[in-house]
Design an enzyme around this catalytic site. Sequence first.
Site, PDB file in Angstrom:
ATOM      1  N   ARG A  85       2.327   7.083 -12.497  1.00  0.00           N
ATOM      2  CA  ARG A  85       1.070   6.385 -12.250  1.00  0.00           C
ATOM      3  C   ARG A  85       0.211   7.090 -11.197  1.00  0.00           C
ATOM      4  O   ARG A  85      -0.992   7.213 -11.345  1.00  0.00           O
ATOM      5  CB  ARG A  85       1.354   4.960 -11.762  1.00  0.00           C
TER       6      ARG A  85
ATOM      7  N   HIS B  83      13.898  -0.058   1.399  1.00  0.00           N
ATOM      8  CA  HIS B  83      12.917  -0.301   0.344  1.00  0.00           C
ATOM      9  C   HIS B  83      13.583  -0.889  -0.895  1.00  0.00           C
ATOM     10  O   HIS B  83      12.913  -1.214  -1.868  1.00  0.00           O
ATOM     11  CB  HIS B  83      12.226   1.030   0.007  1.00  0.00           C
TER      12      HIS B  83
ATOM     13  N   ASN C 213      -8.640   1.569  -2.367  1.00  0.00           N
ATOM     14  CA  ASN C 213      -7.728   2.708  -2.328  1.00  0.00           C
ATOM     15  C   ASN C 213      -8.264   3.825  -1.437  1.00  0.00           C
ATOM     16  O   ASN C 213      -7.520   4.448  -0.667  1.00  0.00           O
ATOM     17  CB  ASN C 213      -7.502   3.259  -3.734  1.00  0.00           C
TER      18      ASN C 213
ATOM     19  N   ARG D  82       8.039  -6.813   1.029  1.00  0.00           N
ATOM     20  CA  ARG D  82       6.695  -7.402   1.135  1.00  0.00           C
ATOM     21  C   ARG D  82       6.814  -8.854   0.677  1.00  0.00           C
ATOM     22  O   ARG D  82       7.037  -9.114  -0.499  1.00  0.00           O
ATOM     23  CB  ARG D  82       5.680  -6.639   0.277  1.00  0.00           C
TER      24      ARG D  82
ATOM     25  N   HIS E 191       4.330  -0.433 -12.172  1.00  0.00           N
ATOM     26  CA  HIS E 191       5.095  -0.336 -10.925  1.00  0.00           C
ATOM     27  C   HIS E 191       6.588  -0.087 -11.125  1.00  0.00           C
ATOM     28  O   HIS E 191       7.275   0.342 -10.208  1.00  0.00           O
ATOM     29  CB  HIS E 191       4.883  -1.629 -10.120  1.00  0.00           C
TER      30      HIS E 191
ATOM     31  N   ARG F 121       3.960  -1.068   5.372  1.00  0.00           N
ATOM     32  CA  ARG F 121       2.598  -0.857   5.861  1.00  0.00           C
ATOM     33  C   ARG F 121       1.627  -1.927   5.374  1.00  0.00           C
ATOM     34  O   ARG F 121       1.559  -2.242   4.199  1.00  0.00           O
ATOM     35  CB  ARG F 121       2.100   0.526   5.442  1.00  0.00           C
TER      36      ARG F 121
ATOM     37  N   TYR G 197       1.777  -6.893 -11.014  1.00  0.00           N
ATOM     38  CA  TYR G 197       2.576  -5.667 -10.988  1.00  0.00           C
ATOM     39  C   TYR G 197       3.577  -5.717 -12.140  1.00  0.00           C
ATOM     40  O   TYR G 197       4.278  -6.720 -12.304  1.00  0.00           O
ATOM     41  CB  TYR G 197       3.372  -5.553  -9.682  1.00  0.00           C
TER      42      TYR G 197
END
Length: 672
Positions: free
Chosen positions: A554, A421, A45, A361, A582, A391, A453
């Site tokens: 989160r 998204h 991270n 993704r 998530h 990304r 997730y």
Amino acid sequence: MNAGLQYFDRDLSWLSFNERVLQEAANDGVPLLERFKFLSIYSSNLDEFYRVRMPAIMAVDRIKKEKGPGSIYSKVTSVIQRQLNLFGSIFNTQLIPELEKSGFIFLNNEVIPEFIEADLRRYFFTHVAGLLQPVLLTQRIDFFPENNLLYLAVAVQAEGRDEQMYLVNIPCDVLPRFYATAFNGVTYLVFLEDIIKKNLGFVFRQAGIKAYNIKITRDAKLDLGNEYDEDLAEKIEKQLKKRDMGFATRFLYQPGIPVQHLQFIINKFNLSKASVVEGGMHHNLKDLVDLPIGNPALKYVLWKPVTSRLINDDSSTLFDKIVLGDCMIHTPYHSYDTVIRFFNEAAIDPDVEEIYTTLYRVAGNSRIAQALISAAKSGKKVTVLVELKARFDEANNIRWAKKMKPAGVKIIYSDNKLKVHAKVALVKRRHKQFPALGLFATGNFNETTARFYTDHVLLTAHQEMLSELGELFGFLSKKKRPAKEDAIAFQHLLVSQFNLLDDFQKLIDREIENVAKGVPGNIIIKLNNLEEEVLINKLYQASIAGVTIKLIVRGICRLVPGVKGLSENISVRRIVDRYLEHGRVFIFTNGGATQLLMGSADWMNRNIYHRIEVCFPVYNKNLVDEICRIISLQLKDNASAVNIDSDNNQYPTREDGPLIRSQQEIYQLLIN
């Protein structure tokens, strides 16, 4: 805290989330290898923070010409240094001693016992030596250290000659980072770079050799201009090759490196504008997730995913069950096989004529993408909106787009300035009563990330919702930003760029109005990130009016809770446990007729103003009750949750009474 200061800084808030990850590494109630994994997550991270956020922070610092402790750059670097000190303490004083109790000695101080030197030397000559590529820096001027790769800065002093400085690669891209060797019943774990350091005498045949670990982190931004479609895909591919060559945001070096050597490297690679950081003895500790220890007793007890009743009974198809009523799965508690089966049935069902989906993704070996390819090859019309600008997943998404297109799949790339998204899929078929079936999800259609997730997937035959989804896909096929003339009359779906911002404000206003009428007003919202000020201000307004607001956030949270006269009716908590929280969930009391929405949208500027997001209602009362029970468990969590106060401090929620770990309780709820 002064009520006039209404927002936490987004970067400091994000760093507080990463500190929460670090706290789990220090939690002795977590299995030992999982604690190492949390250190790995923290390190990964932080690398991303330096790649994505630090360039913007440094730019603001230069523009405002702020120096000293008051600048955001100074505050951020101060927090990071404090966290790194904590990281080192957890690693060296807690985890390594605990590992030794289990028969593993982690050699973290570069001191190699003599009795394993011969084994390390054999490993060096057999596996490592041929991968080393020393670069003489005092001669080479064209060498460019790549992003986040590990190097040894090696000073070589030959008798009667000037000292020479070399850079030696650490080939972690080919070899494991750690080597395990056993002696007398004890396993020794050795860093790859320490094996190389120990054997540098075979590379440089001079008397004086000193070596130091270094690492450079670089800006991850892609320069895409205004290209679209295939031009955009081609340009992204070219830019990806340059991404690891961006300007340096951090130069990390090992303690003890002489000043003259440090300055030589800074000058050689133009690192003066980067954050120059003294790290630990070793860098890239995100590799701790790959420790070569297979002891299952040191890991979480495996929770086997529950097979949904939707596919557990094969007496009818999944599609037949969906038309009987809305269904939902909750990953990773539920197996992802239900989602895969949805796409597989769409691919082979002779009544299915068209399939539409978004892919943000994509899994590296995506069975969903394979099903879409099969559907197209069998003559079905398949349209896939592939987001090229996800990304760090750009290359994989482009790879799948190139596989799908020759098979006959119509590939749509989003506008360069507008990410898609949303996580949605639509199937159109020859059926009089239910011509459309669909999926609405809070997370990506990715069977790999679905294993860790926590997300929710709604399978529905609600024809009005799916009709609106069809209109949205029709708009997205035009590949342009929404304008007033593009308005779609969404009655069910909340879609950013169209009605999402306004409709969320209306839902909050309704709770305010109910309180004014003497009816209790309550809002529960679960998000990954909360940043956008219009919606934060609306929550402040609701709090002032007497609405009770409970937030589960989160990551980034710019809303300041618990401020008298502003947000005293708002609480914020953060949950970090074995799975990454998530899902996005929005619950409004609505005068007793609970209204539940879920979706892909966080409340951030990028989600609200620069992306296409879809939030969807849940109308099935049983499913509403199920989600409310799940959220209730998270609000009762006193083991893995922390509360956030008005000073952005995190403090435990633990109180008297039984210990409640929400993820464990949710798993038990769903398997019964």
